[in-house]
Design a protein around this motif. Structure first.
Motif, mmCIF file in Angstrom:
data_model
loop_
_atom_site.group_PDB
_atom_site.id
_atom_site.type_symbol
_atom_site.label_atom_id
_atom_site.label_comp_id
_atom_site.label_asym_id
_atom_site.label_seq_id
_atom_site.Cartn_x
_atom_site.Cartn_y
_atom_site.Cartn_z
ATOM 1 N N VAL A 174 0.830 -1.207 0.000
ATOM 2 C CA VAL A 174 0.000 0.000 0.000
ATOM 3 C C VAL A 174 0.864 1.257 0.000
ATOM 4 O O VAL A 174 0.417 2.324 -0.434
ATOM 5 N N ASP A 175 2.101 1.142 0.470
ATOM 6 C CA ASP A 175 3.030 2.265 0.330
ATOM 7 C C ASP A 175 3.401 2.452 -1.141
ATOM 8 O O ASP A 175 3.497 3.587 -1.627
ATOM 9 N N VAL A 176 3.601 1.323 -1.838
ATOM 10 C CA VAL A 176 3.885 1.404 -3.278
ATOM 11 C C VAL A 176 2.692 2.018 -4.009
ATOM 12 O O VAL A 176 2.857 2.838 -4.925
ATOM 13 N N LEU A 177 1.495 1.643 -3.608
ATOM 14 C CA LEU A 177 0.290 2.240 -4.200
ATOM 15 C C LEU A 177 0.296 3.748 -3.992
ATOM 16 O O LEU A 177 0.019 4.521 -4.921
ATOM 17 N N ALA A 178 0.586 4.183 -2.772
ATOM 18 C CA ALA A 178 0.585 5.612 -2.472
ATOM 19 C C ALA A 178 1.589 6.354 -3.353
ATOM 20 O O ALA A 178 1.293 7.434 -3.886
ATOM 21 N N ARG A 179 2.771 5.784 -3.519
ATOM 22 C CA ARG A 179 3.784 6.440 -4.361
ATOM 23 C C ARG A 179 3.330 6.482 -5.818
ATOM 24 O O ARG A 179 3.599 7.468 -6.535
ATOM 25 N N SER A 180 2.638 5.428 -6.272
ATOM 26 C CA SER A 180 2.147 5.401 -7.653
ATOM 27 C C SER A 180 1.058 6.452 -7.864
ATOM 28 O O SER A 180 1.017 7.129 -8.894
ATOM 29 N N LEU A 186 1.075 14.165 -9.480
ATOM 30 C CA LEU A 186 1.989 15.121 -10.110
ATOM 31 C C LEU A 186 1.677 15.274 -11.596
ATOM 32 O O LEU A 186 1.728 16.374 -12.150
ATOM 33 N N GLU A 187 1.339 14.140 -12.229
ATOM 34 C CA GLU A 187 0.969 14.158 -13.651
ATOM 35 C C GLU A 187 -0.262 15.033 -13.860
ATOM 36 O O GLU A 187 -0.357 15.775 -14.852
ATOM 37 N N ALA A 188 -1.210 14.972 -12.925
ATOM 38 C CA ALA A 188 -2.413 15.801 -13.015
ATOM 39 C C ALA A 188 -2.076 17.286 -12.909
ATOM 40 O O ALA A 188 -2.844 18.145 -13.355
ATOM 41 N N HIS A 189 -0.929 17.569 -12.318
ATOM 42 C CA HIS A 189 -0.468 18.953 -12.218
ATOM 43 C C HIS A 189 0.420 19.344 -13.395
ATOM 44 O O HIS A 189 1.078 20.393 -13.342
ATOM 45 N N GLY A 190 0.441 18.476 -14.418
ATOM 46 C CA GLY A 190 1.180 18.811 -15.633
ATOM 47 C C GLY A 190 2.630 18.403 -15.639
ATOM 48 O O GLY A 190 3.368 18.764 -16.569
ATOM 49 N N GLN A 191 3.067 17.665 -14.634
ATOM 50 C CA GLN A 191 4.465 17.250 -14.596
ATOM 51 C C GLN A 191 4.665 15.941 -15.361
ATOM 52 O O GLN A 191 3.762 15.100 -15.429
ATOM 53 N N ASP A 192 5.857 15.777 -15.935
ATOM 54 C CA ASP A 192 6.241 14.522 -16.560
ATOM 55 C C ASP A 192 6.751 13.585 -15.466
ATOM 56 O O ASP A 192 7.577 13.991 -14.629
ATOM 57 N N VAL A 193 6.255 12.361 -15.479
ATOM 58 C CA VAL A 193 6.654 11.401 -14.438
ATOM 59 C C VAL A 193 7.104 10.103 -15.079
ATOM 60 O O VAL A 193 6.751 9.801 -16.233
ATOM 61 N N ALA A 194 7.903 9.345 -14.349
ATOM 62 C CA ALA A 194 8.367 8.033 -14.811
ATOM 63 C C ALA A 194 8.029 6.999 -13.751
ATOM 64 O O ALA A 194 8.298 7.208 -12.555
#
Length: 579
Positions: A174-180, A186-194
């Motif tokens: 669930v920590d991995v879920l939170a990070r995902s 961040l993507e919703a804020h227009g940032q590029d993510v990997a």
């Protein structure tokens, strides 16, 4: 009305009479005496093993017992023939009126087939219990269908059933879920993510990231993990559980309760369960033997807190606390099952995936220890499902990223087809799910064939209603003495197996037996239908004879009622008509 149970009662009465007459010794245990259909229908209607199971304790030849029992049974006007076969089996043929009575009962008694064998015992069935990290996949689908059908079956057999989902929200996943979700935020804020290895890249988290943005704005943007991890974890877990509940609802599965693994931590529940085992002398400090097979490079002997599970049937003792003082994965599972025991359940049933086979003995040992052997735990493993479409393996799901989801399956073939087909194999046997074949309109497709029988009954009843009264109330009182043709009696005999079959399936926790039985019942019905094409006397609608028509419609209406009850156990809605 369970005709097999009725005849067994008559057999036992005859045995009691033989004991009273001195033909059998007193004190015999009749518990293993059974009455069942013969392996070969040509041998009779029912068979009993009474002589075979009583011969040794009675110190008598089984044929001698069988002959004495046959002489008693034949005095019963409902038993036309009682013949000894082989070393001491006893085959019986019953009067047609008994079989005809089955039809009347099926039409008049809404509880036909229901059992009281459960006596209201409290049973909890835990199933699905998938990690709350994404949509349910096809493997979860099989477990969901099996668990739900089993719960329905046990309810039908007189148990007080609770359906529960264990939320695995206490581990690192669930920590991995939170990070995902944070990356999607961040993507919703227009940032590029990997998305790095170990995160969840599926499109299903896009909406969750957008929802988190709508809730907190840019409050978490650029902040260190410790500032947002706990809040995002709870938010994401709640969102995933909403998604899972929606997936289950699409399949017709509604849980009675949800139990959070996280609620076990920091509440003393794990400590209480381990303390109870310690009180029983089953907790100790020790060093486990090295694992069998190839030795892991990082393995080292270290002292841990161990549960003496071998005292309750396990192969090796199991660690419950690591050398660093943290709990193992097994410890909260022990606490969860201890909670079930304390809630007063008489039986526990867990539905696990095939990859949990190594967990069975340790979990059973824990429950046995915690309940002093009073509460049985049955663990059913559901094997893998292989999907096919257009003759080739089907593996893609863009939304999930890497697997086929429950929603993918239900969207393509519907909940009814999905549920029935998932029960056409025993739970521990692999299952092929071909999207094309499960929609085929042929005898080879059980889903279609059973529904077609139900729809055909409706069609015949509607046609008969054009010239005579074939309402259920009327059919329950019609004269059925004309139902004497071998094909008609064969169908009634299959109907008569329903109450017995329910109890066998319930006692073995085997809902697939219901699906198998429905296919056999539908096959007997379709067989009679087709014989009517060559023999007018067997046609369901006899336009020149309303009374004969009523009797024949009564028979097939009884078939439809049992099909409806059986499909209800499977969680399938019968098709009123085929298109």
């Amino acid at each position: 009305m369970n005709l097999f149970a009725d005849i067994r009662t008559r057999v036992l009465a005859c045995l009691d009479a033989l004991v009273a007459e001195g033909a059998l010794p007193s004190g015999l245990d009749f518990a293993q005496v059974a009455v069942e259909p013969p392996r070969d229908a040509a041998h009779g209607d029912m068979a009993t093993n009474a002589a075979m199971v009583l011969a040794k304790p009675a110190g008598m030849n089984p044929r001698e017992i069988a002959q004495a029992l046959a002489a008693k049974l034949i005095e019963d006007a409902d038993i036309l023939v009682a013949e000894v076969a082989g070393p001491g089996f006893l085959n019986m043929r019953l009067a047609p009126a008994l079989w005809q009575g089955v039809v009347k009962t099926a039409l008049s008694d809404p509880a036909f087939g229901r059992s009281t064998m459960g006596h209201g015992q409290k049973v909890i069935v835990e199933y699905v219990s998938a990690n709350p990290t994404g949509p349910l996949h096809v493997g979860h689908t099989r477990g969901a269908v099996f668990g739900d059908a089993l719960a329905r079956l046990l309810d039908y057999a007189g148990y007080d059933v609770t359906k529960e989902y264990y939320i695995n929200d206490g581990g690192a996943q669930v920590d991995v879920l939170a990070r995902s979700v944070y990356l999607r935020y961040l993507e919703a804020h227009g940032q590029d993510v990997a998305f790095e290895d170990g995160t969840y890249p599926g499109d299903y988290l896009i909406d969750v990231g957008e929802a988190l943005k709508a809730k907190v704005g840019d409050a978490y943007v650029g902040k260190p993990e410790q500032d947002w991890l706990e809040e995002v974890r709870d938010f994401a877990t709640d969102a995933m559980m909403d998604l899972i509940r929606a997936d289950l609802a699409q399949l017709g599965v509604v849980m009675d309760s949800f139990f959070s693994e996280k609620s076990l931590y920091g509440t003393g529940l794990i400590e209480a369960a381990i303390a109870e085992l310690d009180r029983k002398g089953l907790i100790y400090r020790g060093v486990l033997e090295p694992p069998k097979g190839k030795m892991p490079e990082d393995w080292e002997p270290r002292e841990q807190t161990l549960f003496k599970s071998t005292a309750h049937g396990d192969d090796v003792d199991r660690p419950v606390r690591k050398s660093d003082g943290s709990w193992t994965y097994f410890a909260p599972d022990i606490a969860y099952h201890y909670d079930k025991v304390q809630r007063g359940y008489d039986q526990l049933i867990d539905i696990f995936g095939a990859d949990h086979g190594g967990y069975v003995k340790r979990m059973k040992a824990a429950v046995s220890a915690l309940s002093d052997g009073r509460v049985p735990l049955d663990i059913k493993l559901t094997q893998l499902v292989k999907l096919y479409k257009d003759g080739a393996p089907f593996k893609m799901s863009k939304r999930a990223g890497t697997f086929v989801t429950l929603r993918d399956v239900v969207d393509q073939v519907g909940a009814n087809v999905t549920r029935f087909h998932m029960l056409t194999r025993k739970n521990d046997a692999p299952l092929d799910f071909d999207f094309d074949k499960v929609l085929e309109q042929s005898k080879d497709n059980p889903v279609f064939y059973v529904n077609y029988a139900y729809a055909r009954v409706n069609s015949a009843q509607a046609k008969a209603a054009e010239f005579t009264d074939v309402s259920d109330a009327t059919l329950a009182g019609v004269d059925l003495s004309g139902l004497t043709h071998d094909a008609e009696l064969a169908l009634i005999k299959k109907l008569a197996e329903w109450p017995r079959l329910v109890e066998i399936a319930a006692s073995g926790h085997e809902p697939h037996r219901i699906a198998f039985y429905l296919y056999d019942l539908a096959s007997a019905f379709h067989g009679l239908y087709h014989q009517g094409n060559s023999d007018d006397r067997l046609r369901f609608v006899q336009e020149g004879d309303p009374e004969v028509t009523q009797a024949k419609i009564a028979l097939i209406r009884a078939v439809a009622i049992v099909i409806s009850h059986g499909l209800g156990i499977l969680g399938v809605t019968p098709a009123e008509e085929m298109r």
